[in-house]
Design a protein around this motif. Structure first.
Motif, PDB file in Angstrom:
ATOM      1  N   LEU A 198       0.884  -1.250  -0.067  1.00  0.00           N
ATOM      2  CA  LEU A 198       0.011  -0.093   0.084  1.00  0.00           C
ATOM      3  C   LEU A 198       0.838   1.249  -0.063  1.00  0.00           C
ATOM      4  O   LEU A 198       0.705   2.094  -0.765  1.00  0.00           O
ATOM      5  CB  LEU A 198      -0.927   0.071   1.134  1.00  0.00           C
ATOM      6  CG  LEU A 198      -2.051   1.128   1.411  1.00  0.00           C
ATOM      7  CD1 LEU A 198      -2.898   1.371   0.130  1.00  0.00           C
ATOM      8  CD2 LEU A 198      -2.792   1.020   2.619  1.00  0.00           C
ATOM      9  N   LEU A 199       2.086   1.228   0.799  1.00  0.00           N
ATOM     10  CA  LEU A 199       2.924   2.455   0.918  1.00  0.00           C
ATOM     11  C   LEU A 199       3.343   2.726  -0.462  1.00  0.00           C
ATOM     12  O   LEU A 199       3.634   3.785  -0.895  1.00  0.00           O
ATOM     13  CB  LEU A 199       3.890   2.318   2.027  1.00  0.00           C
ATOM     14  CG  LEU A 199       3.496   2.295   3.482  1.00  0.00           C
ATOM     15  CD1 LEU A 199       4.406   2.495   4.129  1.00  0.00           C
ATOM     16  CD2 LEU A 199       2.377   3.402   3.619  1.00  0.00           C
ATOM     17  N   ASN A 200       3.935   1.510  -1.071  1.00  0.00           N
ATOM     18  CA  ASN A 200       4.448   1.601  -2.370  1.00  0.00           C
ATOM     19  C   ASN A 200       3.649   2.156  -3.299  1.00  0.00           C
ATOM     20  O   ASN A 200       3.967   2.833  -4.629  1.00  0.00           O
ATOM     21  CB  ASN A 200       4.979   0.059  -2.705  1.00  0.00           C
ATOM     22  CG  ASN A 200       6.294  -0.063  -1.942  1.00  0.00           C
ATOM     23  OD1 ASN A 200       6.980   0.561  -1.778  1.00  0.00           O
ATOM     24  ND2 ASN A 200       6.682  -1.278  -1.947  1.00  0.00           N
ATOM     25  N   MET A 201       2.476   1.846  -3.484  1.00  0.00           N
ATOM     26  CA  MET A 201       1.332   2.445  -4.292  1.00  0.00           C
ATOM     27  C   MET A 201       1.215   3.851  -4.057  1.00  0.00           C
ATOM     28  O   MET A 201       0.956   4.779  -5.047  1.00  0.00           O
ATOM     29  CB  MET A 201       0.044   1.666  -4.331  1.00  0.00           C
ATOM     30  CG  MET A 201       0.193   0.119  -4.738  1.00  0.00           C
ATOM     31  SD  MET A 201      -1.360  -0.903  -4.718  1.00  0.00           S
ATOM     32  CE  MET A 201      -2.146  -0.134  -5.803  1.00  0.00           C
ATOM     33  N   ILE A 202       0.993   4.200  -2.964  1.00  0.00           N
ATOM     34  CA  ILE A 202       0.977   5.771  -2.438  1.00  0.00           C
ATOM     35  C   ILE A 202       2.049   6.462  -2.903  1.00  0.00           C
ATOM     36  O   ILE A 202       1.987   7.516  -3.513  1.00  0.00           O
ATOM     37  CB  ILE A 202       0.700   5.882  -1.006  1.00  0.00           C
ATOM     38  CG1 ILE A 202      -0.406   5.246  -0.538  1.00  0.00           C
ATOM     39  CG2 ILE A 202       0.747   7.263  -0.657  1.00  0.00           C
ATOM     40  CD1 ILE A 202      -0.695   5.209   0.962  1.00  0.00           C
ATOM     41  N   SER A 203       3.195   5.797  -3.005  1.00  0.00           N
ATOM     42  CA  SER A 203       4.421   6.679  -3.491  1.00  0.00           C
ATOM     43  C   SER A 203       4.846   6.460  -4.775  1.00  0.00           C
ATOM     44  O   SER A 203       5.614   7.267  -5.271  1.00  0.00           O
ATOM     45  CB  SER A 203       5.827   5.724  -2.727  1.00  0.00           C
ATOM     46  OG  SER A 203       5.658   5.791  -1.094  1.00  0.00           O
ATOM     47  N   GLY A 204       3.944   5.879  -5.738  1.00  0.00           N
ATOM     48  CA  GLY A 204       4.094   5.684  -7.112  1.00  0.00           C
ATOM     49  C   GLY A 204       4.969   4.698  -7.496  1.00  0.00           C
ATOM     50  O   GLY A 204       5.366   4.687  -8.744  1.00  0.00           O
ATOM     51  N   PHE A 205       5.453   3.716  -6.751  1.00  0.00           N
ATOM     52  CA  PHE A 205       6.267   2.698  -7.315  1.00  0.00           C
ATOM     53  C   PHE A 205       5.584   1.550  -7.855  1.00  0.00           C
ATOM     54  O   PHE A 205       6.126   1.003  -8.761  1.00  0.00           O
ATOM     55  CB  PHE A 205       7.018   2.215  -5.971  1.00  0.00           C
ATOM     56  CG  PHE A 205       8.296   3.216  -5.773  1.00  0.00           C
ATOM     57  CD1 PHE A 205       9.178   3.539  -6.302  1.00  0.00           C
ATOM     58  CD2 PHE A 205       8.059   3.368  -4.379  1.00  0.00           C
ATOM     59  CE1 PHE A 205      10.296   4.337  -5.748  1.00  0.00           C
ATOM     60  CE2 PHE A 205       9.046   4.434  -3.667  1.00  0.00           C
ATOM     61  CZ  PHE A 205      10.083   4.922  -4.298  1.00  0.00           C
ATOM     62  N   TYR A 206       4.306   1.251  -7.429  1.00  0.00           N
ATOM     63  CA  TYR A 206       3.315   0.514  -8.077  1.00  0.00           C
ATOM     64  C   TYR A 206       2.189   1.144  -8.700  1.00  0.00           C
ATOM     65  O   TYR A 206       1.805   2.213  -7.897  1.00  0.00           O
ATOM     66  CB  TYR A 206       3.046  -0.637  -7.090  1.00  0.00           C
ATOM     67  CG  TYR A 206       3.798  -1.553  -6.439  1.00  0.00           C
ATOM     68  CD1 TYR A 206       5.124  -1.748  -7.092  1.00  0.00           C
ATOM     69  CD2 TYR A 206       3.631  -1.997  -5.105  1.00  0.00           C
ATOM     70  CE1 TYR A 206       6.044  -2.579  -6.452  1.00  0.00           C
ATOM     71  CE2 TYR A 206       4.536  -3.072  -4.702  1.00  0.00           C
ATOM     72  CZ  TYR A 206       5.820  -3.087  -5.522  1.00  0.00           C
ATOM     73  OH  TYR A 206       6.839  -4.103  -4.717  1.00  0.00           O
ATOM     74  N   ARG A 207       1.550   0.634  -9.718  1.00  0.00           N
ATOM     75  CA  ARG A 207       0.465   1.270 -10.429  1.00  0.00           C
ATOM     76  C   ARG A 207      -0.639   0.572  -9.527  1.00  0.00           C
ATOM     77  O   ARG A 207      -0.847  -0.631  -9.535  1.00  0.00           O
ATOM     78  CB  ARG A 207       0.447   1.212 -11.846  1.00  0.00           C
ATOM     79  CG  ARG A 207       1.574   2.165 -12.289  1.00  0.00           C
ATOM     80  CD  ARG A 207       1.483   2.227 -13.881  1.00  0.00           C
ATOM     81  NE  ARG A 207       2.375   3.181 -14.504  1.00  0.00           N
ATOM     82  CZ  ARG A 207       1.902   4.567 -14.743  1.00  0.00           C
ATOM     83  NH1 ARG A 207       0.806   5.064 -14.385  1.00  0.00           N
ATOM     84  NH2 ARG A 207       3.002   5.439 -15.066  1.00  0.00           N
ATOM     85  N   THR A 208      -1.986   1.094  -9.547  1.00  0.00           N
ATOM     86  CA  THR A 208      -3.093   0.522  -8.906  1.00  0.00           C
ATOM     87  C   THR A 208      -3.598  -0.159 -10.302  1.00  0.00           C
ATOM     88  O   THR A 208      -3.615   0.113 -11.383  1.00  0.00           O
ATOM     89  CB  THR A 208      -4.130   1.545  -8.479  1.00  0.00           C
ATOM     90  OG1 THR A 208      -4.549   2.423  -9.634  1.00  0.00           O
ATOM     91  CG2 THR A 208      -3.578   2.231  -7.502  1.00  0.00           C
TER      92      THR A 208
END
Length: 605
Positions: free
Chosen positions: A386-396
Motif C-alpha cells: 500500500l505504501l509503495n502504491m501511494i509513493s508511485g512505485f506500483y500502479r493501481t
C-alpha cells in the motif's frame, strides 16, 4: 597527532588541487623540455576525457564508453572549422564541445530510455563506427588517411606559440575541473551519488532517474569535446587511429585505476596511464594488455581506484581523531518543529495483484492532517504494498489515491515526492560515501534546488538554496538527535541510527505526508523515545503521518486512527481503544486466543 590531523582537515579541500594547477602553470619556467611538456599536455587532454566518463560512470552509475566518440567529434569539428577559417582557439573549443554534446544526446536518449545495458552497447558501437563514418565523408575528413592542413590556432587574433598553447591547455583543464567539482559538490552531485546506489531511493526523494542520468551523460560529453578541440590543434593533424578501441580502453582503465567516483581520480589515472604507456616502445602492439592490467589492478586490488584508497585512509584517520557520540535525547526534545501544512491523503477501493496473488483488495483509508494514522497487520497483509502504491512505485489495478482531492495514482514516484509525499523504507536505504549531513541534505531535492548552471557557476541563486538546505538539514538532524554524528559516514551508523537518519532525510523537505515503514524496528530505548516524541510533535505541528508498524504498543500509544489489514483487505478500523479491545484483531494479528461466552462476551488470554 590527532590535533594536527584535524587542523589539516580544516583546510578547504579545493586548496590542494589549486596548488597543483598553479605548479603546472609554473613548470615552463623551470626549464622543462619539449618531451615532458608534450606528455603533460597529452595527460591533461586524457584527463578531460576521463573526468567526463567519471561523471556518468562513477557518479550516475552508467557504464558508457562513448567519450571516445565525443572526443573524435570535438576534434574533427574543431579541425574542420579551422579549415573553414575559424582559427580562434576559443571558438574552436566551443564548437568542439557543442559537437560532443550533440553526439551525447543522440546516443544517450535512446540508450537510457531502453535501460539496462543499452547505453553501454550504444556507446560501444559508437566507437566501432567512427572510422566508417569518417570514410563516408572522406572528402571532408580525409577518411582513414586523416585530416591534414589545419592552420595554427590564434587567440583573439594573436598567433599562439608552443609555450602559450601549453598554458592554454593547463588553464582550460583547471577551469573544467573546477566547474566539474562545483557540480559534484552541489545538490545535483549528491543526487547522482544517491541515484547510483538506489534509483528507488532517488525517485522517493524527487529525483527523475532518466533526466538525472541523461544530464550527467550529456555534461560528461562536454569535457571530451573540449579535449578533442585541444588535441586537433596540438599537432595540426587528426588521425582516426587516435580514436580506436584501444584508446577507449585506455580511458576506461584511467577512470577505474584513478577512481571513477572521484573528480581528481581522473587526473591521477590519466597521469599513470599516459606516463606508464609512454615507457612502452611497443604500445600499439600491447596497448590493450596494458590497459587491461590497469583495469584489473584498479578494480580488484583496491576497490574505488587510487582515489578510493586515499579516501579510505582519510576516513580511518578521521575515526581515530574523533570520539564516537551517542544519540542525544535532550537535543532532539529541544529542537524546534515549525508549523507544518499537512494534506488529506485518501485511498478509495485500491486493489493490486501480482500474477495470481491478490496483494490488496479494495482498500480504503483516510489520513487527515494533524493525525497519526497507523496501518498494522501480519506479515504479507499488504502494508508495504500500500505504501509503495501511494509513493508511485506500483500502479493501481483499480481505485483512486488522492492528495487533497488531486489524484496521484499513475504519477511516477519522483512526481509524487515533489507533490509532498515523503517516506522511509522497511530496510534502511542509506547511500554509501556520503556523510550523515550530506545524506540528510540530499532529501531537500524535492523541496527546491538551484539549476545545474547556477550550481556550476556558483551564482547567487545557488548560495540561497545552499543556505536553506544547510539550515533545514541541521534542523532535521537535531529533531532526531543525530547532530553530533553529522560528519560521520552515513553507511557506518548502527541500524537504529540509520532508521532515524531516514526519518531526518524524509523530514528535511517539509513534506505534507510522511510515510513511516516499520521505522521503530531495531531502535534501542533512547532511540525509540526520540522517535515517539518526534512523531507526536509532527502531528501536533499539522503534518499527516502514516505509520506502518509491528510495535503494537507504540502504535497504541501514538496513533489517532488505526487500520488493520489482513490478507490484503481492511479487517478493522478504529481508535486505539477500539482496536485493542477488538477480539478478531487480538486473535488474528496478535495470536491471542479468544473464548467467546454464550452471552457473546469473552475473556482475552
Amino acid at each position: 597527532m590527532s590535533k594536527l590531523w584535524l587542523r589539516l582537515r580544516a583546510v578547504p579541500g579545493w586548496i590542494w588541487p589549486l596548488a597543483c594547477g598553479v605548479l603546472l602553470l609554473l613548470l615552463p619556467t623551470l626549464g622543462m623540455n619539449y618531451a615532458v611538456t608534450r606528455q603533460i599536455e597529452l595527460t591533461l587532454i586524457l584527463a578531460l576525457i576521463v573526468v567526463g566518463l567519471n561523471l556518468s560512470l562513477g557518479y550516475a552509475g552508467e557504464l558508457a564508453m562513448g567519450q571516445t566518440a565525443m572526443y573524435a567529434a570535438g576534434a574533427y569539428a574543431a579541425g574542420l572549422s579551422n579549415k573553414a577559417g575559424v582559427t580562434d582557439i576559443w571558438l574552436q573549443i566551443l564548437i568542439g564541445a557543442g559537437a560532443a554534446l550533440i553526439i551525447g544526446l543522440i546516443s544517450g536518449i535512446p540508450g537510457l530510455r531502453l535501460g539496462s545495458w543499452s547505453l553501454a552497447m550504444t556507446s560501444f558501437f559508437l566507437i566501432l563506427i567512427v572510422p566508417d563514418v569518417l570514410s563516408i565523408f572522406k572528402t571532408d575528413t580525409g577518411g582513414r588517411n586523416g585530416l591534414a592542413g589545419i592552420m595554427p590556432a590564434t587567440s583573439f587574433g594573436q598567433m599562439i606559440d608552443g609555450q602559450t598553447y601549453y598554458l592554454i591547455i593547463v588553464s582550460v583543464t583547471i577551469v573544467v575541473f573546477a566547474l566539474m567539482r562545483n557540480l559534484i559538490m552541489s545538490e545535483h552531485g549528491t543526487a547522482l551519488r544517491v541515484l547510483k546506489q538506489s534509483p528507488v531511493l532517488a525517485s522517493a526523494m524527487g529525483i527523475s532517474v532518466f533526466r538525472a542520468k541523461l544530464t550527467a551523460y550529456a555534461i560528461g560529453a562536454l569535457p571530451a569535446g573540449v579535449a578533442g578541440a585541444l588535441f586537433a590543434n596540438l599537432d595540426l593533424f587528426i588521425s582516426p587511429e587516435a580514436f580506436a578501441f584501444s584508446f577507449a580502453m585506455t580511458v576506461l582503465a584511467a577512470s577505474i585505476f584513478g577512481g571513477s567516483a572521484s573528480i581528481y581520480g581522473a587526473l591521477i589515472g590519466a597521469t599513470v596511464l599516459q606516463f606508464g604507456m609512454n615507457q612502452s616502445t611497443n604500445f600499439q602492439q600491447y596497448g590493450l594488455i596494458i590497459s587491461g592490467a590497469f583495469l584489473l589492478i584498479g578494480g580488484v586490488a583496491f576497490t574505488g581506484g587510487l582515489a578510493g584508497l586515499i579516501r579510505k585512509l582519510v576516513r580511518k584517520a578521521d575515526i581515530a581523531a574523533k570520539k564516537k557520540q551517542r544519540i542525544s535525547v535532550e537535543q532532539a526534545a529541544a529542537a524546534e518543529v515549525e508549523p507544518l501544512q499537512g494534506a488529506h491523503l485518501r485511498t478509495a477501493g485500491v486493489s493490486k495483484a501480482f500474477g495470481g496473488n491478490q496483494a490488496l483488495a479494495e482498500v480504503s483509508i483516510d489520513a487527515e492532517p494533524g493525525q497519526i494514522t497507523a496501518i498494522i497487520g501480519p506479515n504479507g497483509s499488504g502494508k508495504t504494498t500500500l505504501l509503495n502504491m501511494i509513493s508511485g512505485f506500483y500502479r493501481t489495478d483499480a481505485g483512486v489515491i488522492s492528495l487533497d482531492d488531486a489524484e496521484i495514482q499513475g504519477l511516477p514516484s519522483y512526481q509524487v515526492a515533489r507533490a509532498g509525499v515523503s517516506r522511509t523504507f522497511q530496510t534502511p536505504n542509506v547511500p554509501e560515501k556520503l556523510t550523515v549531513f550530506e545524506a540528510v541534505e540530499a532529501g531537500r531535492y524535492a523541496a527546491g534546488r538551484a539549476g545545474v548552471l547556477p550550481s556550476v557557476l556558483r551564482l547567487p541563486s545557488y548560495w540561497r538554496e545552499r543556505r536553506a538546505d544547510r539550515h533545514e538539514a541541521e534542523r532535521a538532524l537535531a529533531l532526531v538527535g543525530l547532530s553530533e554524528h553529522r560528519d560521520e559516514m552515513a553507511d557506518s551508523l548502527p541500524l537504529g541510527n540509520r532508521r532515524l537518519l531516514e526519518v531526518a532525510r524524509s523530514l528535511v523537505s517539509s513534506p505534507k505526508v510522511l510515510l513511516l515503514d516499520e521505522v521503530a524496528s531495531g531502535l534501542d530505548e533512547d532511540e525509540l523515545e526520540v522517535l515517539e516524541q518526534l512523531v507526536r510533535r509532527l502531528r501536533d505541528a499539522g503534518m499527516t503521518v502514516i505509520l506502518v508498524e509491528h510495535n503494537f504498543q507504540l502504535v497504541l500509544r501514538v496513533a489517532d486512527d488505526i487500520y488493520v489489514l489482513a490478507q490484503g483487505s481492511v479487517m478493522a478500523h478504529g481508535t486505539s481503544d477500539e482496536i485493542e479491545s477488538n477480539p478478531r484483531v487480538m486473535e488474528e494479528y496478535l495470536g491471542v486466543a479468544v473464548e467467546a461466552s454464550a452471552a457473546g462476551g469473552g475473556d482475552h488470554e
